[in-house]
Enzyme design. Structure first.
Site, PDB file in Angstrom:
ATOM      1  N   GLU A 147       4.580   0.581  -2.704  1.00 59.40           N
ATOM      2  CA  GLU A 147       5.868   0.946  -3.291  1.00 59.40           C
ATOM      3  C   GLU A 147       6.985   0.161  -2.620  1.00 59.40           C
ATOM      4  OE1 GLU A 147       8.646   4.896  -3.337  1.00 59.40           O
ATOM      5  OE2 GLU A 147       6.600   5.130  -4.107  1.00 59.40           O
ATOM      6  N   ASP A 206       4.453  12.026   0.684  1.00 60.54           N
ATOM      7  CA  ASP A 206       4.265  10.593   0.949  1.00 60.54           C
ATOM      8  C   ASP A 206       2.842  10.174   0.588  1.00 60.54           C
ATOM      9  OD1 ASP A 206       6.810  10.045   3.008  1.00 60.54           O
ATOM     10  OD2 ASP A 206       5.951  12.042   3.158  1.00 60.54           O
ATOM     11  N   ASP A 211       2.772   4.106   0.509  1.00 59.67           N
ATOM     12  CA  ASP A 211       4.182   4.493   0.437  1.00 59.67           C
ATOM     13  C   ASP A 211       4.754   4.227   1.823  1.00 59.67           C
ATOM     14  OD1 ASP A 211       6.623   5.612  -0.308  1.00 59.67           O
ATOM     15  OD2 ASP A 211       6.023   7.612   0.353  1.00 59.67           O
TER      16      ASP A 211
END
Length: 206
Positions: A77, A152, A17
């Site tokens: 992501e 996260d 992430d």
């Protein structure tokens, strides 16, 4: 860090992430047995003021993770295209650094949007980060005491798990759909695997 033991025919997937303040990472392994958590955490860059120093630190830490865990694939992501263009650009830079590190080790990279990850795991692209974290926790049997402070990390783990679901020959397991509240627009309750297949043809690959 203890070097992970490989099972026969196992895959190790690294999820990322990206961020320039907090960057999350998570690794899962899958083989003949159920998927299991290898590691998850964050790279905290809040005390580093210069953006280029942050990018350098990201590259160093990701290379350390790649060297130690030797993942076979990476799922990352994609930046959310919000109203703040500068924030989006910064996250894009962090993503580029992570991808460059993976390419340097010839690790295949797959990018997923936030809504794609949520859709793959929960069946709804609008699920909250907390719902995604809860599903990943249950799917990988992570004790509550080991859940991270920052979402996260669980977002990164979700990216890895999304990639596993998207590339697994076994397809999506029906019990994962029961870990979050059903959509209000659902036509009827899923009571069997046959019902699940009928209602989610795009998510199940037989």
């Amino acid at each position: 860090m203890e070097t992970p033991k490989r099972e026969f025919d196992s895959r190790i997937i690294l999820g990322i992430d990206p961020g320039t303040n907090i960057l999350g990472y998570g690794l899962i392994a899958t083989g003949p047995s159920a998927p299991r958590l290898l590691a998850m955490g964050v790279i905290d860059l809040r005390k580093t003021g210069d953006i280029y120093m942050k990018l350098g630190r990201i590259y160093e830490r990701i290379m350390e993770i790649l060297e130690h865990y030797k993942p076979d694939e990476m799922a990352i992501e994609a930046p959310f295209l919000g109203k703040n263009i500068q924030t989006t650009l910064k996250i894009g830079r962090a993503q580029g650094v992570v991808i460059s590190a993976a390419i340097s080790r010839q690790i295949p990279v797959r990018e997923y949007s936030p809504s794609e990850i949520k859709q793959a795991l929960t069946g709804r692209g609008s699920s909250s980060k907390e719902q995604v974290a809860t599903l990943v926790q249950r799917a990988l049997h992570i004790p509550s005491s080991e859940m991270p402070q920052y979402l996260d990390a669980t977002d990164a783990l979700a990216a890895a798990y999304c990639h596993l679901l998207q590339t697994s020959k076994r397809g999506v397991r029906p019990q994962l759909n029961d870990l979050v509240a059903p959509s209000r627009t659902a036509k009827r309750k899923v009571s069997s695997w046959a019902d699940f297949v009928a209602q989610h043809k795009g998510r199940v690959h037989l």
